[in-house]
Design a protein around this motif. Structure first.
Motif, PDB file in Angstrom:
ATOM      1  N   ASN A  14       0.864  -1.185   0.000  1.00  0.00           N
ATOM      2  CA  ASN A  14       0.000   0.000   0.000  1.00  0.00           C
ATOM      3  C   ASN A  14       0.900   1.235   0.000  1.00  0.00           C
ATOM      4  O   ASN A  14       1.763   1.382   0.876  1.00  0.00           O
ATOM      5  CB  ASN A  14      -0.906  -0.007   1.233  1.00  0.00           C
ATOM      6  CG  ASN A  14      -1.772   1.238   1.332  1.00  0.00           C
ATOM      7  OD1 ASN A  14      -1.332   2.283   1.796  1.00  0.00           O
ATOM      8  ND2 ASN A  14      -3.011   1.115   0.888  1.00  0.00           N
ATOM      9  N   LEU A  15       0.714   2.119  -0.970  1.00  0.00           N
ATOM     10  CA  LEU A  15       1.637   3.231  -1.155  1.00  0.00           C
ATOM     11  C   LEU A  15       1.576   4.243  -0.013  1.00  0.00           C
ATOM     12  O   LEU A  15       2.583   4.856   0.326  1.00  0.00           O
ATOM     13  CB  LEU A  15       1.349   3.918  -2.493  1.00  0.00           C
ATOM     14  CG  LEU A  15       1.534   3.041  -3.734  1.00  0.00           C
ATOM     15  CD1 LEU A  15       1.202   3.817  -4.997  1.00  0.00           C
ATOM     16  CD2 LEU A  15       2.953   2.484  -3.795  1.00  0.00           C
ATOM     17  N   PHE A  16       0.394   4.443   0.561  1.00  0.00           N
ATOM     18  CA  PHE A  16       0.304   5.347   1.710  1.00  0.00           C
ATOM     19  C   PHE A  16       1.165   4.820   2.849  1.00  0.00           C
ATOM     20  O   PHE A  16       1.967   5.562   3.439  1.00  0.00           O
ATOM     21  CB  PHE A  16      -1.147   5.491   2.159  1.00  0.00           C
ATOM     22  CG  PHE A  16      -1.317   6.397   3.349  1.00  0.00           C
ATOM     23  CD1 PHE A  16      -1.524   7.751   3.180  1.00  0.00           C
ATOM     24  CD2 PHE A  16      -1.258   5.887   4.645  1.00  0.00           C
ATOM     25  CE1 PHE A  16      -1.663   8.594   4.283  1.00  0.00           C
ATOM     26  CE2 PHE A  16      -1.396   6.722   5.753  1.00  0.00           C
ATOM     27  CZ  PHE A  16      -1.598   8.078   5.561  1.00  0.00           C
ATOM     28  N   MET A  54      -9.452   0.884   6.210  1.00  0.00           N
ATOM     29  CA  MET A  54      -8.950  -0.098   5.247  1.00  0.00           C
ATOM     30  C   MET A  54      -7.833   0.479   4.386  1.00  0.00           C
ATOM     31  O   MET A  54      -7.930   1.625   3.906  1.00  0.00           O
ATOM     32  CB  MET A  54     -10.086  -0.565   4.337  1.00  0.00           C
ATOM     33  CG  MET A  54     -11.257  -1.191   5.071  1.00  0.00           C
ATOM     34  SD  MET A  54     -10.797  -2.800   5.771  1.00  0.00           S
ATOM     35  CE  MET A  54     -12.418  -3.436   6.212  1.00  0.00           C
ATOM     36  N   PHE A  55      -6.799  -0.317   4.167  1.00  0.00           N
ATOM     37  CA  PHE A  55      -5.685   0.039   3.292  1.00  0.00           C
ATOM     38  C   PHE A  55      -5.590  -1.015   2.187  1.00  0.00           C
ATOM     39  O   PHE A  55      -5.000  -2.081   2.386  1.00  0.00           O
ATOM     40  CB  PHE A  55      -4.369   0.085   4.072  1.00  0.00           C
ATOM     41  CG  PHE A  55      -4.324   1.117   5.172  1.00  0.00           C
ATOM     42  CD1 PHE A  55      -3.781   2.376   4.936  1.00  0.00           C
ATOM     43  CD2 PHE A  55      -4.822   0.833   6.438  1.00  0.00           C
ATOM     44  CE1 PHE A  55      -3.731   3.329   5.944  1.00  0.00           C
ATOM     45  CE2 PHE A  55      -4.780   1.780   7.451  1.00  0.00           C
ATOM     46  CZ  PHE A  55      -4.232   3.032   7.202  1.00  0.00           C
ATOM     47  N   PRO A  56      -6.184  -0.770   1.014  1.00  0.00           N
ATOM     48  CA  PRO A  56      -6.125  -1.770  -0.062  1.00  0.00           C
ATOM     49  C   PRO A  56      -4.691  -2.032  -0.514  1.00  0.00           C
ATOM     50  O   PRO A  56      -3.832  -1.140  -0.470  1.00  0.00           O
ATOM     51  CB  PRO A  56      -6.942  -1.124  -1.184  1.00  0.00           C
ATOM     52  CG  PRO A  56      -7.835  -0.133  -0.490  1.00  0.00           C
ATOM     53  CD  PRO A  56      -7.016   0.381   0.658  1.00  0.00           C
ATOM     54  N   ILE A  57      -4.449  -3.255  -0.939  1.00  0.00           N
ATOM     55  CA  ILE A  57      -3.158  -3.633  -1.520  1.00  0.00           C
ATOM     56  C   ILE A  57      -3.331  -3.866  -3.015  1.00  0.00           C
ATOM     57  O   ILE A  57      -2.765  -3.162  -3.841  1.00  0.00           O
ATOM     58  CB  ILE A  57      -2.577  -4.876  -0.833  1.00  0.00           C
ATOM     59  CG1 ILE A  57      -2.322  -4.583   0.649  1.00  0.00           C
ATOM     60  CG2 ILE A  57      -1.281  -5.309  -1.514  1.00  0.00           C
ATOM     61  CD1 ILE A  57      -1.899  -5.788   1.449  1.00  0.00           C
ATOM     62  N   SER A  58      -4.127  -4.855  -3.370  1.00  0.00           N
ATOM     63  CA  SER A  58      -4.395  -5.114  -4.784  1.00  0.00           C
ATOM     64  C   SER A  58      -5.887  -5.229  -5.042  1.00  0.00           C
ATOM     65  O   SER A  58      -6.311  -5.846  -6.009  1.00  0.00           O
ATOM     66  CB  SER A  58      -3.674  -6.388  -5.239  1.00  0.00           C
ATOM     67  OG  SER A  58      -3.897  -7.449  -4.335  1.00  0.00           O
ATOM     68  N   GLU A  74     -21.275   6.164  -7.967  1.00  0.00           N
ATOM     69  CA  GLU A  74     -19.925   6.206  -7.435  1.00  0.00           C
ATOM     70  C   GLU A  74     -19.382   7.630  -7.383  1.00  0.00           C
ATOM     71  O   GLU A  74     -19.579   8.408  -8.313  1.00  0.00           O
ATOM     72  CB  GLU A  74     -19.002   5.345  -8.308  1.00  0.00           C
ATOM     73  CG  GLU A  74     -17.602   5.207  -7.758  1.00  0.00           C
ATOM     74  CD  GLU A  74     -16.751   4.305  -8.621  1.00  0.00           C
ATOM     75  OE1 GLU A  74     -16.352   3.236  -8.136  1.00  0.00           O
ATOM     76  OE2 GLU A  74     -16.492   4.665  -9.783  1.00  0.00           O
ATOM     77  N   VAL A  75     -18.687   7.950  -6.288  1.00  0.00           N
ATOM     78  CA  VAL A  75     -18.075   9.270  -6.158  1.00  0.00           C
ATOM     79  C   VAL A  75     -16.553   9.207  -6.154  1.00  0.00           C
ATOM     80  O   VAL A  75     -15.884  10.199  -6.453  1.00  0.00           O
ATOM     81  CB  VAL A  75     -18.568  10.004  -4.889  1.00  0.00           C
ATOM     82  CG1 VAL A  75     -20.047  10.347  -5.014  1.00  0.00           C
ATOM     83  CG2 VAL A  75     -18.309   9.179  -3.635  1.00  0.00           C
ATOM     84  N   THR A  76     -15.987   8.041  -5.833  1.00  0.00           N
ATOM     85  CA  THR A  76     -14.535   7.883  -5.921  1.00  0.00           C
ATOM     86  C   THR A  76     -14.183   6.417  -5.736  1.00  0.00           C
ATOM     87  O   THR A  76     -15.017   5.615  -5.285  1.00  0.00           O
ATOM     88  CB  THR A  76     -13.798   8.728  -4.872  1.00  0.00           C
ATOM     89  OG1 THR A  76     -12.403   8.775  -5.183  1.00  0.00           O
ATOM     90  CG2 THR A  76     -13.973   8.184  -3.472  1.00  0.00           C
ATOM     91  N   ILE A  77     -12.956   6.059  -6.110  1.00  0.00           N
ATOM     92  CA  ILE A  77     -12.444   4.727  -5.833  1.00  0.00           C
ATOM     93  C   ILE A  77     -11.141   4.855  -5.049  1.00  0.00           C
ATOM     94  O   ILE A  77     -10.419   5.845  -5.193  1.00  0.00           O
ATOM     95  CB  ILE A  77     -12.232   3.894  -7.111  1.00  0.00           C
ATOM     96  CG1 ILE A  77     -11.207   4.549  -8.052  1.00  0.00           C
ATOM     97  CG2 ILE A  77     -13.538   3.643  -7.820  1.00  0.00           C
ATOM     98  CD1 ILE A  77     -10.893   3.699  -9.271  1.00  0.00           C
ATOM     99  N   ILE A  78     -10.893   3.869  -4.214  1.00  0.00           N
ATOM    100  CA  ILE A  78      -9.692   3.868  -3.380  1.00  0.00           C
ATOM    101  C   ILE A  78      -8.967   2.552  -3.600  1.00  0.00           C
ATOM    102  O   ILE A  78      -9.566   1.474  -3.473  1.00  0.00           O
ATOM    103  CB  ILE A  78     -10.038   4.026  -1.887  1.00  0.00           C
ATOM    104  CG1 ILE A  78     -10.815   5.318  -1.641  1.00  0.00           C
ATOM    105  CG2 ILE A  78      -8.761   4.000  -1.043  1.00  0.00           C
ATOM    106  CD1 ILE A  78     -12.317   5.139  -1.598  1.00  0.00           C
ATOM    107  N   GLY A  79      -7.704   2.636  -3.942  1.00  0.00           N
ATOM    108  CA  GLY A  79      -6.888   1.451  -4.142  1.00  0.00           C
ATOM    109  C   GLY A  79      -5.629   1.529  -3.319  1.00  0.00           C
ATOM    110  O   GLY A  79      -5.607   2.125  -2.233  1.00  0.00           O
TER     111      GLY A  79
END
Length: 206
Positions: A14-16, A54-58, A74-79
């Protein structure tokens, strides 16, 4: 499925998280748990207290606004670039949007109470979360403008590019029905837009 994260700073996926200062990583990473996120898994509902951040990975989380007639847009996506649940850093216990897993795979999560404990313990982590929240809000504003002004084929192309940035590989397993819900249009409009992109040679779909 839950597993112990056993994370190394800079190597979570996760980049963050991977760009946190070592001190912040030491505070946050030990509290994270890895989960296997299935398609459609509910992450949040409007007005319901947020249990986890939540911190998505893939995988990809879709945040949607739920209208009075039950329609989701939908208003945004989080990856893997970010996190879902920054509302807790803003002093809110709930989210105004619904959220669910759109593309399944793995992600890391932390209990909301533990997340707030980490923020109080580390001002730099708190500031980074607030910075991310600002970027996310700007993205939502851009989504709104695009959904109002751009034709469906351009909106679909934008969505596919954003999703592609957040997953490994070039294949996205999605249904027309799901994309229609996310874009706020009818299914035939998605079929026509996908066919136009396919004919232009920018995607292949079946």
């Amino acid at each position: 499925m839950l597993t112990s994260a056993a994370l190394k700073p800079g190597f979570t996926g996760n980049l963050f998280l991977d760009n946190l200062a070592p001190e912040s990583a030491a505070v946050l990473l030990p509290r994270l748990v890895r989960i296997k996120a299935t398609s459609g898994l509910a992450i949040a509902d409007p007005g319901v207290p947020l249990k986890y951040v939540m911190f998505p990975i893939s995988s990809i989380i879709s945040a949607v606004t739920r209208m009075q007639d039950g329609t989701d847009v939908e208003v945004t996506i989080i990856g893997r670039e970010g996190l879902y649940g920054f509302q807790l850093a803003l002093g809110h216990d709930t989210s105004a949007t619904a959220a669910m897993v759109q593309i399944p795979d793995s992600m890391l999560r932390i209990a909301g109470a533990d997340f707030r404990t980490c923020l109080r313990a580390d001002p730099d982590l708190s500031q980074r979360v607030l910075n991310y929240a600002m970027v996310n809000l700007e993205t939502i504003a851009q989504f709104s403008g695009c959904n109002r002004l751009h034709p469906i084929n351009e909106r679909l192309a934008r969505w596919l590019l954003m999703a592609h940035d957040r997953v490994d590989g070039d294949e996205l397993l999605l249904t027309h029905e799901f994309l229609a819900t996310m874009l706020g249009v009818r299914r035939p409009a998605v079929s026509l837009a996908a066919a136009a992109l396919d004919q232009a040679g920018v995607i292949q779909y079946r």
